[in-house]
Write a protein that holds these residues in place. Structure first.
Motif, PDB file in Angstrom:
ATOM      1  N   ILE A   1      22.239  12.600  -6.367  1.00  0.00           N
ATOM      2  CA  ILE A   1      21.083  11.593  -6.876  1.00  0.00           C
ATOM      3  C   ILE A   1      21.679  11.488  -8.150  1.00  0.00           C
ATOM      4  CG2 ILE A   1      18.892  13.202  -8.042  1.00  0.00           C
ATOM      5  CD1 ILE A   1      19.361  15.552  -6.189  1.00  0.00           C
ATOM      6  N   ARG A   2      21.170  10.009  -8.668  1.00  0.00           N
ATOM      7  CA  ARG A   2      20.853   9.620 -10.334  1.00  0.00           C
ATOM      8  C   ARG A   2      20.254   9.043 -10.517  1.00  0.00           C
ATOM      9  NH1 ARG A   2      26.237  10.539  -9.141  1.00  0.00           N
ATOM     10  NH2 ARG A   2      27.203   9.600  -7.189  1.00  0.00           N
ATOM     11  N   ALA A   3      20.072  10.123 -11.432  1.00  0.00           N
ATOM     12  CA  ALA A   3      19.055  10.284 -12.476  1.00  0.00           C
ATOM     13  C   ALA A   3      18.612   9.522 -14.033  1.00  0.00           C
ATOM     14  CB  ALA A   3      18.331  11.776 -12.868  1.00  0.00           C
ATOM     15  N   VAL A   4      18.246   9.181 -14.287  1.00  0.00           N
ATOM     16  CA  VAL A   4      17.198   8.498 -15.034  1.00  0.00           C
ATOM     17  C   VAL A   4      17.924   9.139 -17.181  1.00  0.00           C
ATOM     18  CG1 VAL A   4      16.296   5.917 -16.980  1.00  0.00           C
ATOM     19  CG2 VAL A   4      16.548   6.671 -14.486  1.00  0.00           C
ATOM     20  N   PRO A   5      19.208   9.489 -17.846  1.00  0.00           N
ATOM     21  CA  PRO A   5      18.869  10.050 -18.760  1.00  0.00           C
ATOM     22  C   PRO A   5      18.130   9.091 -19.771  1.00  0.00           C
ATOM     23  CG  PRO A   5      21.117   8.575 -18.832  1.00  0.00           C
ATOM     24  CD  PRO A   5      20.366   9.143 -17.327  1.00  0.00           C
ATOM     25  N   GLY A   6      17.798   9.838 -21.110  1.00  0.00           N
ATOM     26  CA  GLY A   6      17.005   9.107 -22.236  1.00  0.00           C
ATOM     27  C   GLY A   6      16.086   9.093 -21.789  1.00  0.00           C
ATOM     28  N   LEU A   7      15.576   8.853 -20.909  1.00  0.00           N
ATOM     29  CA  LEU A   7      13.913   9.334 -21.182  1.00  0.00           C
ATOM     30  C   LEU A   7      13.139  10.976 -20.609  1.00  0.00           C
ATOM     31  CD1 LEU A   7      14.056   6.577 -18.387  1.00  0.00           C
ATOM     32  CD2 LEU A   7      13.413   6.418 -20.362  1.00  0.00           C
ATOM     33  N   PRO A   8      11.627  10.711 -20.765  1.00  0.00           N
ATOM     34  CA  PRO A   8      10.972  11.959 -20.008  1.00  0.00           C
ATOM     35  C   PRO A   8      11.366  12.544 -19.109  1.00  0.00           C
ATOM     36  CG  PRO A   8       9.171  10.169 -21.523  1.00  0.00           C
ATOM     37  CD  PRO A   8      11.130   9.259 -20.884  1.00  0.00           C
ATOM     38  N   PRO A   9      11.244  13.841 -19.100  1.00  0.00           N
ATOM     39  CA  PRO A   9      12.201  13.977 -17.821  1.00  0.00           C
ATOM     40  C   PRO A   9      10.836  14.994 -16.888  1.00  0.00           C
ATOM     41  CG  PRO A   9      11.523  16.200 -19.384  1.00  0.00           C
ATOM     42  CD  PRO A   9      11.451  15.041 -20.201  1.00  0.00           C
ATOM     43  N   THR A  10      10.224  13.037 -15.818  1.00  0.00           N
ATOM     44  CA  THR A  10       9.164  13.060 -15.246  1.00  0.00           C
ATOM     45  C   THR A  10       9.633  13.227 -13.856  1.00  0.00           C
ATOM     46  OG1 THR A  10       9.336  11.050 -15.263  1.00  0.00           O
ATOM     47  CG2 THR A  10       7.908  12.342 -16.987  1.00  0.00           C
ATOM     48  N   ALA A  11       9.279  13.412 -13.009  1.00  0.00           N
ATOM     49  CA  ALA A  11       9.938  13.672 -11.724  1.00  0.00           C
ATOM     50  C   ALA A  11      10.072  12.210 -10.849  1.00  0.00           C
ATOM     51  CB  ALA A  11       8.707  13.785 -10.500  1.00  0.00           C
ATOM     52  N   ALA A  12       9.688  11.815 -11.475  1.00  0.00           N
ATOM     53  CA  ALA A  12       9.658   9.944 -10.957  1.00  0.00           C
ATOM     54  C   ALA A  12      10.872   9.491 -11.935  1.00  0.00           C
ATOM     55  CB  ALA A  12       8.842   8.820 -11.567  1.00  0.00           C
TER      56      ALA A  12
END
Length: 134
Positions: A113-124
Motif C-alpha cells: 500500500i502506497r499512501a500519500v503523506p502530508g495530506l489529511p488522513p482520509t481513506a482516499a
C-alpha cells in the motif's frame, strides 16, 4: 557462538522472542510499516510470515509505505509530512478478519500500500483497502 555466560544469555534472549506459527485455521493479516526502523519487518513479521506460509497457514501481509511503528510520533513537528498513521490499516485489517470469521468473506490478499503523506488522513489519501464492515 561462544559458550560464555554472555553468549548463553544472548541466545536465551533471542529464543524467548520467537513465536510459533498460528494454530491451524486461524487467519492472520500482518500489517507492517515499510519505514519501521524500531521493529524492522526483517526481524519480526517477515520471518513469522515465512514460517506460517511454510506450514501452509492462511497468513496475509499488508506493507504500508510511508509508515513507521509509532503513530504518536506523527505529532512531532514535520513527521506527518513524511509518514502516514498505521492504525487505520490495523482497523481495516481487523474489519477484514471479522468479515471473514463472521460471514465467510474472502480474506484480502497481500498488498503493498502506497499512501500519500502530508495530506489529511482520509481513506482516499491513505489508500485504505475497501474491505470488511467499515
Amino acid at each position: 557462538t561462544g559458550s560464555a555466560a554472555a553468549a548463553r544469555r544472548l541466545r536465551a534472549g533471542v529464543a524467548a522472542t520467537r513465536s510459533d506459527p498460528p494454530r491451524t485455521g486461524l487467519p492472520v493479516l500482518l500489517v507492517h510499516g515499510e519505514e519501521d526502523g524500531l521493529i524492522p519487518a526483517a526481524f519480526s513479521s517477515a520471518p513469522y510470515l515465512a514460517a506460517a506460509r511454510k506450514a501452509g497457514l492462511p497468513v496475509r501481509e499488508w506493507r504500508v509505505s510511508p509508515a513507521q511503528h509509532f503513530d504518536a510520533f506523527l505529532a512531532i513537528p514535520g513527521f506527518a509530512r513524511h509518514y502516514v498513521p498505521l492504525v487505520p490499516y490495523v482497523h481495516a485489517a481487523l474489519d477484514a478478519l471479522w468479515a471473514h470469521l463472521r460471514s465467510g468473506a474472502a480474506l484480502p490478499g497481500d498488498m503493498q500500500i502506497r499512501a500519500v503523506p502530508g495530506l489529511p488522513p482520509t481513506a482516499a489519501n491513505l489508500r485504505l483497502p475497501a474491505v470488511g464492515a467499515r
